[in-house]
Design an enzyme around this catalytic site. Sequence first.
Site, PDB file in Angstrom:
ATOM      1  N   ASP A 164      -0.567   6.632   5.440  1.00  0.00           N
ATOM      2  CA  ASP A 164      -0.861   5.223   5.337  1.00  0.00           C
ATOM      3  C   ASP A 164      -0.577   5.196   7.286  1.00  0.00           C
ATOM      4  O   ASP A 164      -0.002   5.264   8.338  1.00  0.00           O
ATOM      5  CB  ASP A 164       0.045   3.884   5.495  1.00  0.00           C
ATOM      6  CG  ASP A 164      -0.829   2.516   6.031  1.00  0.00           C
ATOM      7  OD1 ASP A 164      -1.735   2.548   5.121  1.00  0.00           O
ATOM      8  OD2 ASP A 164       0.387   2.221   5.967  1.00  0.00           O
ATOM      9  N   HIS A 244      -5.064  -1.811   0.608  1.00  0.00           N
ATOM     10  CA  HIS A 244      -5.877  -2.708   1.461  1.00  0.00           C
ATOM     11  C   HIS A 244      -7.094  -2.857   1.194  1.00  0.00           C
ATOM     12  O   HIS A 244      -8.317  -3.046   2.619  1.00  0.00           O
ATOM     13  CB  HIS A 244      -5.479  -3.155   3.326  1.00  0.00           C
ATOM     14  CG  HIS A 244      -4.493  -1.932   3.770  1.00  0.00           C
ATOM     15  ND1 HIS A 244      -5.566  -0.275   4.211  1.00  0.00           N
ATOM     16  CD2 HIS A 244      -3.675  -1.326   4.446  1.00  0.00           C
ATOM     17  CE1 HIS A 244      -5.031  -0.071   4.601  1.00  0.00           C
ATOM     18  NE2 HIS A 244      -4.324  -0.217   4.431  1.00  0.00           N
ATOM     19  N   ASP A 318       1.530  -5.523   3.515  1.00  0.00           N
ATOM     20  CA  ASP A 318       0.591  -5.056   4.608  1.00  0.00           C
ATOM     21  C   ASP A 318       2.053  -5.183   5.788  1.00  0.00           C
ATOM     22  O   ASP A 318       1.332  -5.475   7.069  1.00  0.00           O
ATOM     23  CB  ASP A 318      -0.351  -4.696   4.936  1.00  0.00           C
ATOM     24  CG  ASP A 318      -0.680  -3.100   5.819  1.00  0.00           C
ATOM     25  OD1 ASP A 318       0.832  -2.511   6.435  1.00  0.00           O
ATOM     26  OD2 ASP A 318      -1.444  -3.012   6.696  1.00  0.00           O
ATOM     27  N   GLY A 337      -1.519  -4.996  12.605  1.00  0.00           N
ATOM     28  CA  GLY A 337      -0.475  -5.313  12.751  1.00  0.00           C
ATOM     29  C   GLY A 337      -0.819  -6.367  12.493  1.00  0.00           C
ATOM     30  O   GLY A 337      -0.276  -6.764  13.911  1.00  0.00           O
TER      31      GLY A 337
END
Lengths: 436, 311
Positions: A164, A244, A318, A337
């Site tokens: 990831d 995602h 996430d 993020g």
Amino acid sequence: MPSKKYDLVISNGRVIDPALGFGKDAHVFIKDGLIKKIEVDSVAIRKELKSFDTSQIIDATDKLVVPGLIDIHVHLREPGREGAETIDSGCRAAAAGGFTSVCCMPNTTPRIDNQETVKFVQDRAKTASARVYVVGAITKNIEGKQLAEIGDLVKMGAVAITDDGNYVQDPNMMRRALEYAKMFDIPVMQHAEDKYLCDGGVMNESFQSTRLGLKGAPPAAEEIAVLRDLALCRLTKSRLHIQHVSTKGAVDAIRQAKAEGIRVTAEVTPHHLILTDDEIGKEFNTNLRVNPPIRTESDREAVVAGLVDGTIDCIASDHAPHTDEDKDCEFDVAPPGMVGLETTVGLIKTFLIDKGYLSWADAIRKMTYDPARTLGPPGGSLSDGTPADITIIDPEKRWTVNAAKFLSRSKNSPFVGYKLTGKVYKTIMNGKVVFE
Amino acid sequence: MSRLSSRHLLGLEETPQEDIQLILDTAETFREVIDRTIKRVPTLRGVTILNLFYEPSTRTRISFELAEKRLSADIVNFSTSTSSVKKGESLRDTVQNIEAMKIDMVVVRHGSTGAPYFLTQCMDANIINGGDGSHEHPTQALLDMYTIRHKYKKLKGLRVVLVGDIKHSRVIRSNIWGLKTMGASVALCGPATLLPYDVEQFGCDVYTDVDEALEGADVVNIMRIQLERQQGGLFPSQREYTNLFGITKERLKRLNRNYTIMHPGPINRGVEITSEVADGKNSVILDQVTNGQAVRMAVLYLLSGRKGEEE
């Protein structure tokens, strides 16, 4: 005299357990950290409750009592970036958000690509306020060049593998990962974004990127990555999990693959369910910078539809903490993020349940039973004899997202200032209140 | 109407017609100052202006400096080719230091879209965007419009073709917004690989055939084609670019009779424009440079004295 038969009862709440198909007002009895029984109200039960000391009763009138929520996509940042988050602070944020279990991603420093780092995370998690399940790396140092010692990782308790943050760009490497993971019956989780097509894009490629002159990552970067991996999954008959999902094309591809019987599961984040890329030009809020990027309205509608019809199995945050220092900069140089653990429940209630897309039972299922089924961490149900991991939600509580109140060390949420309905009232792990 | 609706100039997308009109009208007055023997007025005496350049720039920086000097402002320059991130000090820290030095106005050029907006959020000074990423370069578009208006006495109804790297050009974006606001008709032309996604949504006609694009146009504004775009694989060679998109005397036949040739500079002679066209009688390339000072003087003058004002 307090009850000796039980340690705790959660009384009068609306108990929703999609795994059991249960959805009634009931009382949940807990002893020695385990769920002992769930009983609907009756004269006999009311009499039994009289034997309880008030300290043994949690009154859940007008509240929802649900299995402890599970978030299968969380970055805890420790080891390596403790300024942004630690296992302890991340788990406190999880508890505050109603999550009793989180699956942590391996892109720490060092990476979780070896037994020692798995052990380090597990040791740190022992005293934390949520259960931490480790997702190990697919490849050494998540570089996509050589398989990590996946057997070792699984032996230590890794529930899945992923690189990831990076896409496993080499198709042959991904094929081997799928084949190898099959020996252990664990899913391979993929961050599906072709890096050549992304080409350093910092937002979705659309008229918004055109207007702002920011480099765009096209939806095709995700669609091609997903289609390739579905073909490899068909070839290897392994378990693939798409992280995602953000585009209509990816949702369509996964829907078709599932109809064909391919063993694929998928998750979607609250931000991809709610936000669109026209937000970015308003204030260049760096908390909107995320990979994959927030997309257009038609993509947003498609991921909502995919979640509603079951193409997408899970809601996952996430949760990706970054310090204020790292995010207080120009949009295109900000690290991607956003944090999510503490806002998921309120966002799902406000933007999906209240807008009629999901019932509470659907939403809870996608944060309990389905994540457990997808990655295989225990939990996700209130069945008798299982650990008493329980989340109590006040479904009508109105609140405003305030970063200063986050228990996460990081405050990088684009939802700060949003007025939401629905908030976690108490979180219970192993029969103990870990958040209230 | 003698006031701009904003105390910053961040871009032309949000700038209303009245503001553009006011800037261009004010620039007419300052244009006359530049032709005087003593090219100086006391308008901004006591005002401190910082030219904050995070990207290399020669002509825009000099143009702003001259405009500031001609208005009698006090000037400081801060130029760095490295981004704040590489340098170690954040943009906010740099800007707060500047604020502490009691600067009244900042002209900023930065490689990141939105950097001028970021400045408005961390200081009280008036911010003028001197180019942010591939986003906007409003004073360049204003001087282009000034130059066109000066010749035709209007903008409305004119057909303006913008040729070149549409995808990466902030000059083009600002020109599109400004020209459309002023009622001109805008056409875009460039290689398909340099047209950004859904470019039609700007509300312009879009061409990949330059001859078609030039048909019946009044103004051609030609952008510099950067070598690194070719190295990045966006078109095969400079030679092919010149063949397909280079503005030659031959191609000018398709334009209206009283046509105008523009280029924001620096020009690559023989690449996007031939010398014959660049130096021809319909070229206003050097007028653009002179007019740039007047337009920047107008912008500085109109924004000055409004430090710290509420939006």
